[in-house]
Design an enzyme around this catalytic site. Structure first.
Site, PDB file in Angstrom:
ATOM      1  N   HIS A  64       0.822  -1.224   0.000  1.00 24.21           N
ATOM      2  CA  HIS A  64       0.000   0.000   0.000  1.00 24.21           C
ATOM      3  C   HIS A  64       0.851   1.269   0.000  1.00 24.21           C
ATOM      4  O   HIS A  64       1.922   1.329   0.602  1.00 24.21           O
ATOM      5  CB  HIS A  64      -1.045   0.004   1.118  1.00 24.21           C
ATOM      6  CG  HIS A  64      -0.540   0.088   2.521  1.00 24.21           C
ATOM      7  ND1 HIS A  64      -0.333   1.285   3.153  1.00 24.21           N
ATOM      8  CD2 HIS A  64      -0.243  -0.859   3.427  1.00 24.21           C
ATOM      9  CE1 HIS A  64       0.070   1.064   4.397  1.00 24.21           C
ATOM     10  NE2 HIS A  64       0.145  -0.239   4.581  1.00 24.21           N
ATOM     11  N   ASP A 177       5.759   1.835   6.952  1.00 28.64           N
ATOM     12  CA  ASP A 177       4.488   1.122   6.738  1.00 28.64           C
ATOM     13  C   ASP A 177       3.695   1.965   5.741  1.00 28.64           C
ATOM     14  O   ASP A 177       3.101   2.943   6.129  1.00 28.64           O
ATOM     15  CB  ASP A 177       3.760   0.965   8.074  1.00 28.64           C
ATOM     16  CG  ASP A 177       2.347   0.445   7.908  1.00 28.64           C
ATOM     17  OD1 ASP A 177       2.000  -0.034   6.820  1.00 28.64           O
ATOM     18  OD2 ASP A 177       1.560   0.546   8.880  1.00 28.64           O
ATOM     19  N   GLU A 207      -5.206   1.820   2.296  1.00 31.27           N
ATOM     20  CA  GLU A 207      -5.125   0.635   3.174  1.00 31.27           C
ATOM     21  C   GLU A 207      -5.376   1.024   4.613  1.00 31.27           C
ATOM     22  O   GLU A 207      -6.079   0.343   5.347  1.00 31.27           O
ATOM     23  CB  GLU A 207      -3.749  -0.022   3.026  1.00 31.27           C
ATOM     24  CG  GLU A 207      -3.639  -1.399   3.678  1.00 31.27           C
ATOM     25  CD  GLU A 207      -3.183  -1.371   5.140  1.00 31.27           C
ATOM     26  OE1 GLU A 207      -3.209  -2.432   5.776  1.00 31.27           O
ATOM     27  OE2 GLU A 207      -2.816  -0.304   5.663  1.00 31.27           O
ATOM     28  N   GLU A 208      -4.787   2.145   5.011  1.00 28.46           N
ATOM     29  CA  GLU A 208      -4.820   2.538   6.431  1.00 28.46           C
ATOM     30  C   GLU A 208      -6.225   2.880   6.934  1.00 28.46           C
ATOM     31  O   GLU A 208      -6.433   2.968   8.140  1.00 28.46           O
ATOM     32  CB  GLU A 208      -3.876   3.730   6.675  1.00 28.46           C
ATOM     33  CG  GLU A 208      -2.401   3.430   6.439  1.00 28.46           C
ATOM     34  CD  GLU A 208      -1.794   2.460   7.457  1.00 28.46           C
ATOM     35  OE1 GLU A 208      -2.497   2.025   8.378  1.00 28.46           O
ATOM     36  OE2 GLU A 208      -0.605   2.139   7.292  1.00 28.46           O
ATOM     37  N   HIS A 318       3.289   3.859  12.486  1.00 25.73           N
ATOM     38  CA  HIS A 318       2.167   4.777  12.748  1.00 25.73           C
ATOM     39  C   HIS A 318       2.576   5.903  13.696  1.00 25.73           C
ATOM     40  O   HIS A 318       1.744   6.489  14.367  1.00 25.73           O
ATOM     41  CB  HIS A 318       0.940   4.030  13.294  1.00 25.73           C
ATOM     42  CG  HIS A 318       0.308   3.131  12.265  1.00 25.73           C
ATOM     43  ND1 HIS A 318      -1.033   2.829  12.275  1.00 25.73           N
ATOM     44  CD2 HIS A 318       0.817   2.500  11.203  1.00 25.73           C
ATOM     45  CE1 HIS A 318      -1.304   2.029  11.252  1.00 25.73           C
ATOM     46  NE2 HIS A 318      -0.188   1.805  10.591  1.00 25.73           N
TER      47      HIS A 318
END
Ligand code: CO
Length: 345
Positions: A64, A177, A207-208, A318
């Protein structure tokens, strides 16, 4: 040190890509994938779909492009911005962070502030400020000044790019990420250029916020096999007991057995393990069942698609910065490459 790999990771890490606004990352993915695949196109949601044409089975690799970000929801008369989060961000990591807001023509810098400590009541001092108590200060003194900069309700913000090479073959940067996965996706496609298999490299959007781009991409690709390449959480740090440590940095790609979004198909799980063993690639299992990945969407498409997840362990995902080990990234590329080759012939 593999400088080509570091440069690619750096470029992807520093690109701006809130969910739904992945343009900068998309441009890099298109440019790189066009050089090494037969066809590249972008679907209606913004997923990049690159095809290496060959025989069955049809394998879809996904990473992603989006990163956790902030969405501006209110601008007050004194020029302070209020926001919500896009994706999971722990409020503890937001206070006192520098952020960047990209508008159509401007890059606007800002800082996340809150009520100053000396004005807090004793009980407030013990608590992390809620997101609704935080604000972004971009140096403006009125709503009009904010608007003049092109910042409005609906603008997005991310943490600041500040990629660094650390000791011990490790690097630090924002959005590993899943820019680590995007990096691996490109490198795998470079390696499999002569493979007889059909391989789709899909760089997904959103995606998140709920594994969304992967859903529409998989409907178009209709793969026989899916594999998500992720930058996953690693908690091999002080304070985490051994049995709750999800992955360990430096111990190889992490193979997911199950998470909140999927139980890995046993056939794929077995093949990933066997492939790693046969090729002497170090690997580990992701030992917690938290979180979800694009695989959660991929495997539920149409009649069901056996899907797996291979991840680069990253500390502090994150948050403004994460740390990964380049050996893990290289071994992730090796494992995914060998996984594709295992379907030849
Ligand atoms: Co991710």
């Amino acid at each position: 040190m593999n400088h080509g790999l570091i440069d690619l990771l750096r470029k992807l890490s520093e690109a701006y890509g809130p969910p739904g606004y992945e343009d900068e990352v998309r441009q890099i993915m298109i440019k790189e994938l066009e050089k090494i695949t037969d066809e590249v196109y972008v679907d209606n949601l913004g997923n990049v779909i690159a095809v290496h044409k060959g025989n069955d089975p049809k394998i879809m690799l996904a990473a992603h492009m989006d990163e956790v970000a902030l969405l501006i929801t209110h601008i007050d008369k004194n020029g302070f911005l209020r926001f919500h989060v896009l994706g999971g961000i722990d409020p503890r990591v937001l206070y006192s962070q520098e952020v960047v807001i990209k508008t159509e023509n401007e890059v606007v810098h800002g800082y996340i502030g809150a009520k100053p400590p000396h004005l807090l009541k004793p009980e407030e001092r013990k608590k992390v400020p809620d997101i609704d108590q935080l604000f972004i200060d971009i140096g403006a003194s009125s709503k009009e000044e904010v608007e003049k900069l092109g910042v409005s309700v609906g603008s997005t913000a991310t943490f600041v790019p500040r990629f660094k090479e650390l000791k011990n073959n490790r690097v630090m940067g924002k959005a590993f990420d899943d820019r680590a996965g995007c990096t691996a996706l490109i490198e795998v496609m470079r390696k499999i250029r002569n493979s007889p298999c059909t391989v789709y490299a899909v760089a997904t959007v959103q995606e998140e916020v709920g594994l969304r781009g992967a859903r529409t991409a998989t409907w178009q690709v209709e793969p026989d096999i899916g594999l998500a390449i992720e930058g996953t959480t690693s908690s091999d740090t002080p304070g985490t007991p051994e049995h709750l440590t999800s992955t360990k940095v430096g111990q190889g790609p992490a193979i997911t057995i199950a998470d909140k979004s999927m139980v890995t198909h046993p056939k794929i799980l077995r093949r990933l393990i066997e492939t790693a063993k046969e090729n002497n690639i170090p690997y580990q299992f992701k030992r917690t069942v938290s979180g979800g990945t694009d695989a959660g969407s991929i495997h539920l498409t149409k009649k069901g698609i056996p899907t797996g997840v291979v991840s680069v362990p990253c500390r502090y995902i994150h948050s403004p910065l994460s740390i990964l080990d380049l050996n893990d990234l290289e071994n992730t590329i090796k494992l995914v490459d060998a996984f594709v080759h295992s379907y030849e012939g």
